[in-house]
Scaffold this motif. Structure first.
Motif, mmCIF file in Angstrom:
data_model
loop_
_atom_site.group_PDB
_atom_site.id
_atom_site.type_symbol
_atom_site.label_atom_id
_atom_site.label_comp_id
_atom_site.label_asym_id
_atom_site.label_seq_id
_atom_site.Cartn_x
_atom_site.Cartn_y
_atom_site.Cartn_z
ATOM 1 N N HIS A 182 -25.023 -10.020 -17.183
ATOM 2 C CA HIS A 182 -25.002 -11.199 -16.326
ATOM 3 C C HIS A 182 -24.874 -12.454 -17.185
ATOM 4 C CE1 HIS A 182 -26.025 -8.976 -12.692
ATOM 5 N NE2 HIS A 182 -26.936 -8.331 -13.401
ATOM 6 N N PRO A 183 -24.198 -13.487 -16.679
ATOM 7 C CA PRO A 183 -24.085 -14.736 -17.434
ATOM 8 C C PRO A 183 -25.456 -15.348 -17.705
ATOM 9 C CG PRO A 183 -22.534 -14.697 -15.599
ATOM 10 C CD PRO A 183 -23.442 -13.535 -15.410
ATOM 11 N N VAL A 184 -25.610 -15.875 -18.906
ATOM 12 C CA VAL A 184 -26.850 -16.563 -19.272
ATOM 13 C C VAL A 184 -26.495 -17.904 -19.898
ATOM 14 C CG1 VAL A 184 -28.207 -14.470 -19.634
ATOM 15 C CG2 VAL A 184 -26.871 -15.407 -21.523
ATOM 16 N N LYS A 185 -27.423 -18.827 -19.845
ATOM 17 C CA LYS A 185 -27.194 -20.142 -20.432
ATOM 18 C C LYS A 185 -27.542 -20.136 -21.913
ATOM 19 C CE LYS A 185 -27.707 -22.916 -16.251
ATOM 20 N NZ LYS A 185 -28.354 -24.100 -15.627
ATOM 21 N N GLY A 186 -26.880 -21.024 -22.644
ATOM 22 C CA GLY A 186 -27.192 -21.175 -24.058
ATOM 23 C C GLY A 186 -26.003 -20.878 -24.950
ATOM 24 N N GLY A 187 -26.212 -21.068 -26.243
ATOM 25 C CA GLY A 187 -25.194 -20.747 -27.229
ATOM 26 C C GLY A 187 -24.233 -21.889 -27.506
ATOM 27 N N LYS A 188 -23.487 -21.726 -28.609
ATOM 28 C CA LYS A 188 -22.491 -22.732 -29.006
ATOM 29 C C LYS A 188 -21.174 -22.044 -29.309
ATOM 30 C CE LYS A 188 -22.450 -24.804 -33.163
ATOM 31 N NZ LYS A 188 -22.793 -25.758 -34.262
#
Length: 543
Positions: free
Chosen positions: A38-44
Motif C-alpha cells: 500500500h502507498p505510504v508517505k515519506g521518502g525522497k
C-alpha cells in the motif's frame, strides 16, 4: 522364490493403489501469500537535470527545469494524459454563445506557498506580465505568443477572470496553459518584466522550495496545504548535472532516481532489474516535404507510391531501435484527437510500383529510371533529397529512403547540408524534397503547415494548396465543443491521409528512467513527466 500366483496378486494390489489414489504422492510446498503493498508517505526522490539559466517558469526554455518547475507552479488549466484540457486553478469556465469570451472561476482557498490566498488579481497580474514581456521584444519565453489573440482581460470579482479573444477558435484554453505568478510579491508586472525586482520561487503546486544550492541542488518538500490530494513522497530534489550523459551516468551509479533521456538505447539502464524505462511519444515529428511547384510531386498517386515505398519499420528498428511511432498524419497517436481506424500505408513496394505504373510512370528507355510525359515533356522521376548532416539519425534514415526509392525506379540524389543551410533553402523554396522535422505544439492546429494563406511568408514552405483543405482547417479552427472538434479534426486527418501534403514518417520517443523503489503508476508525457506524481510513493523499507 515368488510364484506366478503371488506375482499376479502383487500386480493387482499395485493397480488398486494407483486407481484409488493410495500410491505415494509428491506434496507441493504451499505458496506463501504475497502481502499487498500500500502507498505510504515519506521518502525522497532525486531527479537529475541541467541547472537552468533562470528559474522563472515563464522565462525558462530548458527541458529539465520545465518539468521540475511544474511541481512548484500551476496554471488555470493543463493537459491530462490524452492531451485533453483539465481544470487546475480554475475549477470551471463559462463561454459566451459566440465563443470568444471566457470567464474562469477560480478555486477558493488555494494558497500560495507563503500562505497568501490565490485570487483573480494573480491571474490578471500574470497576463499583464506576459503582455509586458512581449512589448520588450528582447525576451525569450515559451508563452510569448499566448496573448496574440487576446484582446482584453479583467477581474470579475475576487475569484473570476474574464478573457476576450479576437474570434472564436479551438485553442483558447490551450493558450491559457501558463504558470500563474503571485502578484503580492512584486511591485508591478512591468518591473518584473524588466527584471527590476527579484523573482521568487513561490507557487501553488504540490511541492514548495526547501533549499537551493547553486551548481548543486534545488530541493522541494511536499506542500501540505495543496488544494488537491497531498503527494506521498515527502521530498523531491533536482541534482544539477552538466548534460544528459552525466545524468545517465548518475542514474547508473544509483546517485539519482529519475532521468529523462532521448537516447534510444535507454533499455540498457533497466536491464539489471533495478529500474524501469517508461517511454513516451514526443512532439518531434519527422516527414518528407515535397516542393509542390515541381510537377512530379503534384500527382497524388506519386505521393501515395512514395508513402508505400518507404520501409519506415526498418528505419524505426535500425535507426531508432524501435523507439518511434509510425504515423501518416502530424498528430501524436496518444492524443484524444488522433483519428484511429483510417487506412494506413504499410511498406508495400509492389503496390507502390503498381500505383506508379497505373499513373503512367514507365521505364520506356530501359535506363532504370521511370518517366512519363508531363505537359508534352518527357520527365524522369529524378530529384534531390536534402538532409541535414548534423542530425546523424536523420542522415541514416535518408540513406534507407534513397535505397527504397531507387528500387522503385527513381533517381534520388542526397544533398547534405547543415540544419541552418537546409532551412535557408527550404524557406526560399529552393529544393525538390527534404527530410524535415517539426517540434509540434501541444495545440493541434495544422493550418500553419497546410493552409494556402501560409504559402507566402508563412510555414507552408511545400506550397501545398487546396480549397478543400483550407475549408476543413477553417471548420476545425472554429470548433470549440469537444464532440465537434473530434469530428472536424478527424476530417482533416482523413484528408491528409488521402492527399499526403506531407509524406509522414514518425514521431520520435523518449523515456523517463525510474528506479524501482519509486512505486505507483507512471504515465509521463512530453509536456509533463511528473503527471499524477501524487500517486507515486516509496515503500517504507526503501526510504
Amino acid at each position: 522364490m515368488i510364484t506366478k500366483k503371488v506375482y499376479a496378486v502383487l500386480i493387482i494390489i499395485l493397480l488398486v493403489f494407483i486407481q484409488f489414489g493410495c500410491a505415494p504422492q509428491i506434496i507441493e510446498p504451499e505458496e506463501q501469500p504475497v502481502e499487498e503493498e500500500h502507498p505510504v508517505k515519506g521518502g525522497k526522490a532525486v531527479f537529475a537535470g541541467v541547472e537552468p539559466k533562470v528559474f522563472n517558469p515563464i522565462l525558462n526554455t530548458e527541458r529539465d527545469a520545465y518539468y521540475f518547475l511544474k511541481l512548484i507552479f500551476e496554471g488555470l488549466v493543463d493537459y491530462d494524459k490524452d492531451l485533453r484540457i483539465r481544470p487546475v486553478l480554475a475549477e470551471s469556465w463559462d463561454v459566451t454563445e459566440n465563443g470568444n469570451v471566457y470567464t474562469f472561476n477560480l478555486r477558493k482557498g488555494v494558497k500560495w506557498h507563503d500562505g497568501n490566498e490565490l485570487t483573480a488579481k494573480d491571474v490578471v497580474f500574470t497576463l499583464e506580465y506576459l503582455k509586458s514581456l512581449k512589448n520588450l521584444k528582447n525576451k525569450e519565453s515559451l508563452y510569448l505568443t499566448n496573448l496574440d489573440r487576446v484582446t482584453f482581460f479583467e477581474m470579475v470579482g475576487d475569484y473570476s477572470v474574464k478573457v476576450v479573444f479576437d474570434q472564436r477558435f479551438n485553442g483558447a484554453l490551450d493558450i491559457l496553459i501558463f504558470p500563474v505568478l503571485p502578484s503580492h510579491l512584486y511591485a508591478s508586472a512591468q518591473k518584473l518584466a524588466k527584471e527590476e525586482v527579484e523573482f521568487k520561487l513561490i507557487g501553488t503546486g504540490p511541492y514548495r522550495v526547501k533549499g537551493y544550492e547553486p551548481l548543486k541542488t534545488l530541493s522541494l518538500e511536499v506542500n501540505d496545504e495543496w488544494w488537491d490530494r497531498e503527494p506521498y513522497i515527502s521530498e523531491i530534489e533536482m541534482k544539477f548535472v552538466p548534460d544528459e550523459n552525466t545524468a545517465l551516468t548518475s542514474f547508473k551509479s544509483d546517485q539519482v532516481d529519475l532521468v529523462v533521456t532521448a537516447y534510444p538505447d535507454w533499455e540498457r539502464y533497466s536491464e539489471n532489474g533495478k529500474a524501469e524505462a517508461k517511454e513516451f511519444i514526443t512532439n518531434k515529428y519527422d516527414f518528407i516535404g515535397l516542393n509542390f511547384t515541381n510537377p512530379i510531386f503534384q500527382d497524388r498517386e506519386f505521393r501515395r507510391a512514395l508513402q508505400y515505398g518507404i520501409d519506415r519499420n526498418r528505419i524505426v528498428e535500425k535507426v531508432y531501435l524501435k523507439h518511434a511511432a509510425i504515423v501518416d498524419v502530424p498528430v501524436p497517436p496518444y492524443t484524444w484527437l488522433y483519428s484511429e481506424g483510417t487506412p494506413e500505408y504499410p511498406y508495400d513496394p509492389e503496390k507502390a510500383k503498381e500505383i506508379l505504373a497505373e499513373a503512367g510512370w514507365m521505364d520506356r528507355d530501359n535506363d532504370g529510371i521511370l518517366e512519363k510525359e508531363i505537359n508534352g515533356i518527357k520527365t524522369d522521376i529524378a530529384f534531390q533529397l536534402m538532409v541535414n548532416t548534423d542530425n546523424p539519425k536523420r542522415h541514416e534514415a535518408a540513406a534507407i529512403i534513397k535505397e527504397n526509392l531507387t528500387a522503385l525506379g527513381m533517381d534520388v540524389k542526397l544533398v547534405e547540408l547543415t540544419w541552418d543551410g537546409l532551412l535557408d533553402k527550404v524557406y526560399k523554396k529552393q529544393f525538390d524534397a527534404a527530410i524535415l522535422g517539426w517540434n509540434l505544439a501541444n495545440y493541434l492546429d495544422l493550418s500553419f503547415a497546410f493552409h494556402s494563406s501560409q504559402i507566402d511568408g508563412g510555414s507552408n514552405f511545400v506550397s501545398y494548396s487546396s480549397p478543400d483543405m483550407d475549408a476543413l482547417l477553417q471548420n476545425d479552427f472554429r470548433a470549440i465543443e469537444p464532440e465537434m472538434r473530434k469530428e472536424t479534426s478527424s476530417r482533416v486527418q482523413q484528408y491528409i491521409r488521402d492527399e499526403l501534403p506531407y509524406n509522414s514518417l514518425y514521431f520520435k520517443k523518449a523515456a523517463l528512467l525510474v528506479k524501482n523503489r519509486i512505486r505507483g503508476e507512471k504515465e509521463p508525457r512530453e509536456y509533463n513527466i511528473f503527471l499524477d506524481i501524487n500517486n507515486w510513493y516509496i515503500p517504507e523499507d526503501k526510504q
